[in-house]
Design a protein around this motif. Sequence first.
Motif, PDB file in Angstrom:
ATOM      1  N   MET A  11       0.952  -1.133   0.251  1.00  0.00           N
ATOM      2  CA  MET A  11       0.109   0.049  -0.134  1.00  0.00           C
ATOM      3  C   MET A  11       0.779   1.226   0.139  1.00  0.00           C
ATOM      4  N   LYS A  12       1.998   1.293   0.781  1.00  0.00           N
ATOM      5  CA  LYS A  12       2.788   2.443   0.922  1.00  0.00           C
ATOM      6  C   LYS A  12       3.657   2.694  -0.695  1.00  0.00           C
ATOM      7  N   PHE A  13       3.781   1.404  -1.280  1.00  0.00           N
ATOM      8  CA  PHE A  13       4.413   1.347  -2.592  1.00  0.00           C
ATOM      9  C   PHE A  13       3.246   2.060  -3.653  1.00  0.00           C
ATOM     10  N   ALA A  14       2.026   1.506  -3.223  1.00  0.00           N
ATOM     11  CA  ALA A  14       1.092   1.952  -4.370  1.00  0.00           C
ATOM     12  C   ALA A  14       0.613   3.429  -4.078  1.00  0.00           C
ATOM     13  N   GLU A  15       0.818   4.068  -3.111  1.00  0.00           N
ATOM     14  CA  GLU A  15       0.922   5.583  -2.644  1.00  0.00           C
ATOM     15  C   GLU A  15       1.741   6.310  -3.521  1.00  0.00           C
ATOM     16  N   ILE A  16       3.028   5.781  -3.380  1.00  0.00           N
ATOM     17  CA  ILE A  16       3.956   6.596  -4.042  1.00  0.00           C
ATOM     18  C   ILE A  16       3.773   6.691  -5.512  1.00  0.00           C
ATOM     19  N   ILE A  17       3.173   5.336  -6.182  1.00  0.00           N
ATOM     20  CA  ILE A  17       2.797   5.577  -7.639  1.00  0.00           C
ATOM     21  C   ILE A  17       1.663   6.478  -8.002  1.00  0.00           C
ATOM     22  N   TRP A  18       0.637   6.208  -7.147  1.00  0.00           N
ATOM     23  CA  TRP A  18      -0.478   7.370  -7.223  1.00  0.00           C
ATOM     24  C   TRP A  18      -0.169   8.648  -7.170  1.00  0.00           C
ATOM     25  N   GLU A  19       0.717   9.096  -6.048  1.00  0.00           N
ATOM     26  CA  GLU A  19       1.184  10.506  -6.165  1.00  0.00           C
ATOM     27  C   GLU A  19       2.029  10.981  -7.211  1.00  0.00           C
ATOM     28  N   ASN A  20       2.809  10.128  -7.845  1.00  0.00           N
ATOM     29  CA  ASN A  20       3.629  10.378  -8.809  1.00  0.00           C
ATOM     30  C   ASN A  20       3.579  10.032 -10.346  1.00  0.00           C
ATOM     31  N   ARG A  26      12.679   3.682 -13.279  1.00  0.00           N
ATOM     32  CA  ARG A  26      13.861   4.186 -12.437  1.00  0.00           C
ATOM     33  C   ARG A  26      13.582   5.449 -11.444  1.00  0.00           C
ATOM     34  N   GLU A  27      12.524   6.240 -11.807  1.00  0.00           N
ATOM     35  CA  GLU A  27      12.329   7.179 -10.878  1.00  0.00           C
ATOM     36  C   GLU A  27      11.554   6.835  -9.821  1.00  0.00           C
ATOM     37  N   LEU A  28      10.761   5.778 -10.036  1.00  0.00           N
ATOM     38  CA  LEU A  28       9.952   4.916  -9.011  1.00  0.00           C
ATOM     39  C   LEU A  28      11.061   4.345  -7.940  1.00  0.00           C
ATOM     40  N   ILE A  46       8.225  -5.907  -6.197  1.00  0.00           N
ATOM     41  CA  ILE A  46       7.008  -5.384  -5.691  1.00  0.00           C
ATOM     42  C   ILE A  46       6.114  -4.766  -6.949  1.00  0.00           C
ATOM     43  N   LEU A  47       6.739  -4.166  -7.838  1.00  0.00           N
ATOM     44  CA  LEU A  47       6.151  -3.454  -9.097  1.00  0.00           C
ATOM     45  C   LEU A  47       5.721  -4.814  -9.938  1.00  0.00           C
ATOM     46  N   HIS A  48       6.239  -5.742 -10.066  1.00  0.00           N
ATOM     47  CA  HIS A  48       5.907  -6.913 -10.876  1.00  0.00           C
ATOM     48  C   HIS A  48       4.656  -7.453 -10.107  1.00  0.00           C
ATOM     49  N   ARG A  49       4.487  -7.431  -8.922  1.00  0.00           N
ATOM     50  CA  ARG A  49       3.648  -8.036  -8.098  1.00  0.00           C
ATOM     51  C   ARG A  49       2.379  -7.271  -8.348  1.00  0.00           C
TER      52      ARG A  49
END
Length: 118
Positions: A11-20, A26-28, A46-49
């Motif tokens: 979820m923390k990972f998803a938040e980073i994507i949604w925010e950016n 590579r930026e991710l 995690i991105l693959h997942r």
Amino acid sequence: MAEYKLGEIEMKFAEIIWENEPLKSRELAKLCEERLEWKKSTTYTILHRVCERELFQNENGVVSSLVSKEEFLAKRSELFVEDTFEGSLPKFVAAFTSHRKLSAQDIEELQRIIDQSK
């Protein structure tokens, strides 16, 4: 069909994507290194997942969402009510309000939602 379940770290990972989003993978990886102290390999795992769950996509090195944060949270809430309260919104509200008094503003907002759904 998207799978609407994420663990705490995902979820923390998803938040980073949604925010950016959209952002280059590579930026991710750099953001995850800064915010989550992850190695690049962890980010890509995690991105693959989450891409396999059809929530996000990585097309030509550009990461974006297939499901908005709002859609994700709404669906997750709906699934929670289905799984926990047999799909009954009144049972959910009764359980929620048994330990927390609704404010006048909460009641007005709920009434507005009910009126709009009629």
